[in-house]
Design a protein around this motif. Sequence first.
Motif, PDB file in Angstrom:
ATOM      1  N   VAL A   1       0.863  -1.176   0.000  1.00  0.00           N
ATOM      2  CA  VAL A   1       0.000   0.000   0.000  1.00  0.00           C
ATOM      3  C   VAL A   1       0.903   1.230   0.000  1.00  0.00           C
ATOM      4  O   VAL A   1       1.804   1.350   0.836  1.00  0.00           O
ATOM      5  CB  VAL A   1      -0.926   0.022   1.231  1.00  0.00           C
ATOM      6  N   VAL A   2       0.688   2.114  -0.948  1.00  0.00           N
ATOM      7  CA  VAL A   2       1.401   3.390  -0.985  1.00  0.00           C
ATOM      8  C   VAL A   2       0.445   4.464  -0.501  1.00  0.00           C
ATOM      9  O   VAL A   2      -0.671   4.578  -1.015  1.00  0.00           O
ATOM     10  CB  VAL A   2       1.899   3.715  -2.407  1.00  0.00           C
ATOM     11  N   THR A   3       0.864   5.221   0.501  1.00  0.00           N
ATOM     12  CA  THR A   3       0.042   6.314   1.004  1.00  0.00           C
ATOM     13  C   THR A   3       0.863   7.595   0.980  1.00  0.00           C
ATOM     14  O   THR A   3       2.083   7.553   1.114  1.00  0.00           O
ATOM     15  CB  THR A   3      -0.491   6.010   2.419  1.00  0.00           C
ATOM     16  N   GLU A   4       0.195   8.716   0.747  1.00  0.00           N
ATOM     17  CA  GLU A   4       0.930   9.984   0.679  1.00  0.00           C
ATOM     18  C   GLU A   4       0.131  11.087   1.333  1.00  0.00           C
ATOM     19  O   GLU A   4      -1.098  11.071   1.317  1.00  0.00           O
ATOM     20  CB  GLU A   4       1.261  10.335  -0.783  1.00  0.00           C
ATOM     21  N   GLY A   5       0.856  12.037   1.945  1.00  0.00           N
ATOM     22  CA  GLY A   5       0.184  13.141   2.594  1.00  0.00           C
ATOM     23  C   GLY A   5       1.155  14.015   3.363  1.00  0.00           C
ATOM     24  O   GLY A   5       2.326  13.664   3.554  1.00  0.00           O
ATOM     25  N   ASN A   6       0.653  15.135   3.829  1.00  0.00           N
ATOM     26  CA  ASN A   6       1.516  16.096   4.508  1.00  0.00           C
ATOM     27  C   ASN A   6       2.033  15.600   5.854  1.00  0.00           C
ATOM     28  O   ASN A   6       3.186  15.868   6.226  1.00  0.00           O
ATOM     29  CB  ASN A   6       0.741  17.398   4.768  1.00  0.00           C
ATOM     30  N   TYR A   7       1.185  14.892   6.617  1.00  0.00           N
ATOM     31  CA  TYR A   7       1.452  14.737   8.047  1.00  0.00           C
ATOM     32  C   TYR A   7       1.845  13.331   8.476  1.00  0.00           C
ATOM     33  O   TYR A   7       1.688  12.962   9.634  1.00  0.00           O
ATOM     34  CB  TYR A   7       0.232  15.216   8.838  1.00  0.00           C
ATOM     35  N   LEU A   8       2.409  12.553   7.560  1.00  0.00           N
ATOM     36  CA  LEU A   8       2.812  11.186   7.895  1.00  0.00           C
ATOM     37  C   LEU A   8       3.917  11.152   8.940  1.00  0.00           C
ATOM     38  O   LEU A   8       4.084  10.159   9.648  1.00  0.00           O
ATOM     39  CB  LEU A   8       3.264  10.436   6.641  1.00  0.00           C
ATOM     40  N   LEU A   9       4.685  12.226   9.040  1.00  0.00           N
ATOM     41  CA  LEU A   9       5.794  12.286   9.999  1.00  0.00           C
ATOM     42  C   LEU A   9       5.501  13.232  11.157  1.00  0.00           C
ATOM     43  O   LEU A   9       6.389  13.502  11.972  1.00  0.00           O
ATOM     44  CB  LEU A   9       7.075  12.728   9.278  1.00  0.00           C
ATOM     45  N   HIS A  10       4.274  13.730  11.223  1.00  0.00           N
ATOM     46  CA  HIS A  10       3.893  14.629  12.318  1.00  0.00           C
ATOM     47  C   HIS A  10       3.757  13.806  13.595  1.00  0.00           C
ATOM     48  O   HIS A  10       3.142  12.736  13.595  1.00  0.00           O
ATOM     49  CB  HIS A  10       2.569  15.320  11.969  1.00  0.00           C
ATOM     50  N   ASP A  11       4.327  14.294  14.679  1.00  0.00           N
ATOM     51  CA  ASP A  11       4.387  13.462  15.892  1.00  0.00           C
ATOM     52  C   ASP A  11       3.578  14.024  17.052  1.00  0.00           C
ATOM     53  O   ASP A  11       3.855  13.722  18.211  1.00  0.00           O
ATOM     54  CB  ASP A  11       5.838  13.249  16.324  1.00  0.00           C
ATOM     55  N   GLU A  12       2.546  14.820  16.739  1.00  0.00           N
ATOM     56  CA  GLU A  12       1.736  15.403  17.801  1.00  0.00           C
ATOM     57  C   GLU A  12       0.293  14.929  17.704  1.00  0.00           C
ATOM     58  O   GLU A  12      -0.234  14.702  16.613  1.00  0.00           O
ATOM     59  CB  GLU A  12       1.774  16.935  17.727  1.00  0.00           C
ATOM     60  N   GLY A  13      -0.346  14.816  18.872  1.00  0.00           N
ATOM     61  CA  GLY A  13      -1.769  14.485  18.939  1.00  0.00           C
ATOM     62  C   GLY A  13      -2.098  13.183  18.243  1.00  0.00           C
ATOM     63  O   GLY A  13      -1.332  12.212  18.315  1.00  0.00           O
ATOM     64  N   PRO A  14      -3.241  13.131  17.560  1.00  0.00           N
ATOM     65  CA  PRO A  14      -3.677  11.875  16.943  1.00  0.00           C
ATOM     66  C   PRO A  14      -2.821  11.448  15.762  1.00  0.00           C
ATOM     67  O   PRO A  14      -2.981  10.325  15.264  1.00  0.00           O
ATOM     68  CB  PRO A  14      -5.113  12.180  16.502  1.00  0.00           C
ATOM     69  N   TRP A  15      -1.908  12.315  15.296  1.00  0.00           N
ATOM     70  CA  TRP A  15      -0.990  11.931  14.216  1.00  0.00           C
ATOM     71  C   TRP A  15       0.167  11.076  14.725  1.00  0.00           C
ATOM     72  O   TRP A  15       0.821  10.390  13.937  1.00  0.00           O
ATOM     73  CB  TRP A  15      -0.427  13.173  13.524  1.00  0.00           C
ATOM     74  N   ALA A  16       0.439  11.113  16.002  1.00  0.00           N
ATOM     75  CA  ALA A  16       1.630  10.453  16.540  1.00  0.00           C
ATOM     76  C   ALA A  16       1.740   8.959  16.203  1.00  0.00           C
ATOM     77  O   ALA A  16       2.838   8.471  15.941  1.00  0.00           O
ATOM     78  CB  ALA A  16       1.706  10.672  18.050  1.00  0.00           C
ATOM     79  N   PRO A  17       0.638   8.188  16.186  1.00  0.00           N
ATOM     80  CA  PRO A  17       0.766   6.751  15.886  1.00  0.00           C
ATOM     81  C   PRO A  17       1.083   6.430  14.428  1.00  0.00           C
ATOM     82  O   PRO A  17       1.453   5.296  14.119  1.00  0.00           O
ATOM     83  CB  PRO A  17      -0.611   6.182  16.258  1.00  0.00           C
TER      84      PRO A  17
END
Length: 208
Positions: free
Chosen positions: A127-143
């Motif tokens: 599966v290839v996924t792309e987006g701005n916040y894949l490496l964002h480590d705050e809040g619900p993006w952290a996992p």
Amino acid sequence: MESQQLAELTARARRLAVPGTRRVLGLAGAPGAGKSTLAGRLVERLGPLAVLVPMDGFHLAQAELRRLGRTGRKGAPDTFDAAGYAALLARLRAPEPGVTVYAPAFDRGLEEPVAGSIPVAPDVPLVVTEGNYLLHDEGPWAPVRALLDEVWFLEPDDRRRVSRLVERHIRFGKDRPEAERWVRESDEANARLVATGRTRADLVVPVP
């Protein structure tokens, strides 16, 4: 992107696409970095070995953005269903035999997410996924980072990236002054945040 660079990136993605397994490759970067273009080219070259599931399918609907008072910040981290995206990635990492998972897409013409748009069959290895916040480590993006086997950070020339962004907004209905203002006040604020995740990537990809 030069053909040699694309060939090398395709070869690296192909090494992740091992039949009988399921891996997830993420492409991260600022707005206008070329993530969707590269992701599309990789999936096209890999054929039945890969499927593209964009993060943009988890944009909140326009009605919900209006309710929350966030329409002027569309594209910021809190204008997505980050927890829903993480939950889908977790489900995609553990495919069930005989079960097709349906992912949402984002319709730029409507400026709305569309549920159930992308079928992911259980036997597709990558599966290839792309987006701005894949490496964002705050809040619900952290996992999210831990749910990706590899993440590539796309790093384009900023002047070209901004120019492409302005033209994209014009193509989808904004006039030039409005497009330039949106890029300056919204997209570039998001780009600065995205850049803080660069060091968490497995690979930095220069984009011409």
